[in-house]
Design an enzyme around this catalytic site. Sequence first.
Site, PDB file in Angstrom:
ATOM      1  CG  HIS A 122      -1.101  16.183  -5.783  1.00 37.91           C
ATOM      2  ND1 HIS A 122      -1.849  15.045  -5.964  1.00 37.91           N
ATOM      3  CD2 HIS A 122      -0.682  16.553  -7.019  1.00 37.91           C
ATOM      4  CE1 HIS A 122      -1.884  14.745  -7.254  1.00 37.91           C
ATOM      5  NE2 HIS A 122      -1.190  15.646  -7.917  1.00 37.91           N
ATOM      6  CG  ASP A 199       3.257  14.063  -1.697  1.00 42.63           C
ATOM      7  OD1 ASP A 199       4.191  13.664  -2.415  1.00 42.63           O
ATOM      8  OD2 ASP A 199       2.174  14.489  -2.151  1.00 42.63           O
ATOM      9  CD  GLN A 202       6.116  18.119  -7.956  1.00 44.88           C
ATOM     10  OE1 GLN A 202       7.154  18.568  -8.453  1.00 44.88           O
ATOM     11  NE2 GLN A 202       5.151  17.590  -8.695  1.00 44.88           N
ATOM     12  CE  LYS A 225       4.575  13.688  -9.746  1.00 43.14           C
ATOM     13  NZ  LYS A 225       3.904  14.520 -10.749  1.00 43.14           N
ATOM     14  CB  CYS A 363      -3.798  17.410  -8.708  1.00 38.62           C
ATOM     15  SG  CYS A 363      -4.008  16.546 -10.250  1.00 38.62           S
TER      16      CYS A 363
HETATM   17  N1  PMP Z   1       1.917  14.568  -4.659  1.00 41.16           N
HETATM   18  C1  PMP Z   1       2.461  15.601  -5.305  1.00 41.16           C
HETATM   19  C2  PMP Z   1       2.996  16.761  -4.521  1.00 41.16           C
HETATM   20  C3  PMP Z   1       2.515  15.592  -6.698  1.00 41.16           C
HETATM   21  O1  PMP Z   1       3.042  16.622  -7.356  1.00 41.16           O
HETATM   22  C4  PMP Z   1       2.013  14.472  -7.402  1.00 41.16           C
HETATM   23  C5  PMP Z   1       2.038  14.407  -8.913  1.00 41.16           C
HETATM   24  N2  PMP Z   1       1.540  15.529  -9.559  1.00 41.16           N
HETATM   25  C6  PMP Z   1       1.470  13.409  -6.662  1.00 41.16           C
HETATM   26  C7  PMP Z   1       1.453  13.491  -5.299  1.00 41.16           C
HETATM   27  C8  PMP Z   1       0.932  12.198  -7.334  1.00 41.16           C
HETATM   28  O2  PMP Z   1       1.952  11.493  -7.970  1.00 41.16           O
HETATM   29  P1  PMP Z   1       1.631  10.301  -8.968  1.00 41.16           P
HETATM   30  O3  PMP Z   1       0.638  10.838  -9.951  1.00 41.16           O
HETATM   31  O4  PMP Z   1       2.956   9.983  -9.595  1.00 41.16           O
HETATM   32  O5  PMP Z   1       1.087   9.184  -8.158  1.00 41.16           O
END
Ligand code: PMP
Length: 408
Positions: A122, A199, A202, A225, A363
């Site tokens: 991401h 990270d 997910q 999430k 993203c």
């Molecule tokens: N890393 C991953 C793998 C994600 O899916 C996301 C959220 N889409 C993020 C980071 C960022 O998370 P947040 O927007 O809650 O900071």
Amino acid sequence: MFNLDRIREEFPILKERVHGHPLVYLDNGATTQRPARVINKMNDAYLRYNANVHRGVHHLSNLCTDANERARQRARDFINAQRAEEIIFTRGTTESINLAAYSYGEAFVRPGDEILVTGMEHHANIVPWQMLCERKGATLKVIPVSDSGELLVEELPRLLTPATRLLAVAHASNVLGTINPVRQLVDAAHAAGARVLIDGAQAVQHLPVDVQALDCDFYAFSAHKMYGPTGVGVLYGKRELLADMPPWQGGGEMIKEVSFERTTYNDLPFKFEAGTPDFIGVIGLGEAIDYLSSIGMSAIAAREEALASRARERLRALPGLVLHGDAPLASPVISFSIPGVHPLDAGTLLDRLGIAVRTGQMCAEPLMHRYGVTSMIRVSFAMYNTFEEIDILLDGLQRVIALLSPSR
Ligand code: PMP
């Protein structure tokens, strides 16, 4: 026992109707819904014991501070960190990774060093490292992704060098669902003298996570999430590493003593928690963790795996649709394209049927390039989704293909 009816009862939003249809919410990777008990817990805190934390000697401040520190213990237990002071509250995964990149980078990254990421990250796990590399004159390197959506771990010996300071990797991909072999990656990185940030945005809502078993140096995740509130997340870090890192932001609570000549910093975890935190959100996160624990992460994983494997099987059999990624170990996240149909058009049509999916580049632009597309359609499941909702999705996609696909 997994009681679907009871679980769905906890989420009043699932009874909403969209454009005259029952809501089919399949965008859980972007944010899950929250159960009433999380919302009620936060309501109760606002209504009965709202006061700033770690500051007052008065009753309400003590109540609120205790509730926050209990939430920290719950977060510690949830990922099996060794100590509560290894749990830093942040605004979310993005802030957690930015904190780690800045502060670890200040302490340990020098010109000529290397940071390793993967081709399925991401943007939140790419850009902060890129910014660090620019600041420090370091180089960003990338572990490539196979056609089936798995990391090419055989490339590791080439990519991990004595200059590698850190490997940043998603536990589970937000696009392909792939669950990466993180323990294997941690061992390889450590053998090369590099630290590892995982990270977990997910992963934590889908499978049991044990940071001590993983032996990772950092682990980041977001409350929103995992059935908790927005605006709160966690950065886990090993204590001895956090102790050697400078503070990130300056302000209240991160200090011990301040004078115009010199400021000394607070102990962990407060050294990294400048300013008033989202203390009500933290209480909500604690409640979300209690909720998940009451169902059990293994039961959740089994339920979601059943949903996702049915959905994958049905989607794979649908003519006119191309699935991206096919890793044997995956979270309940599935992305696909319908050749000749723009994902935005597909998403808009599905929305008219009450079906919420994600469309766009997720993203993860570098991963879109890897698959030769500019955007995809993603469905992501949570434990409250049903097999009937998969049928509704498939009917909806058949209508999309019949209406919009040039080859039909
Ligand atoms: N890393 C991953 C793998 C994600 O899916 C996301 C959220 N889409 C993020 C980071 C960022 O998370 P947040 O927007 O809650 O900071």
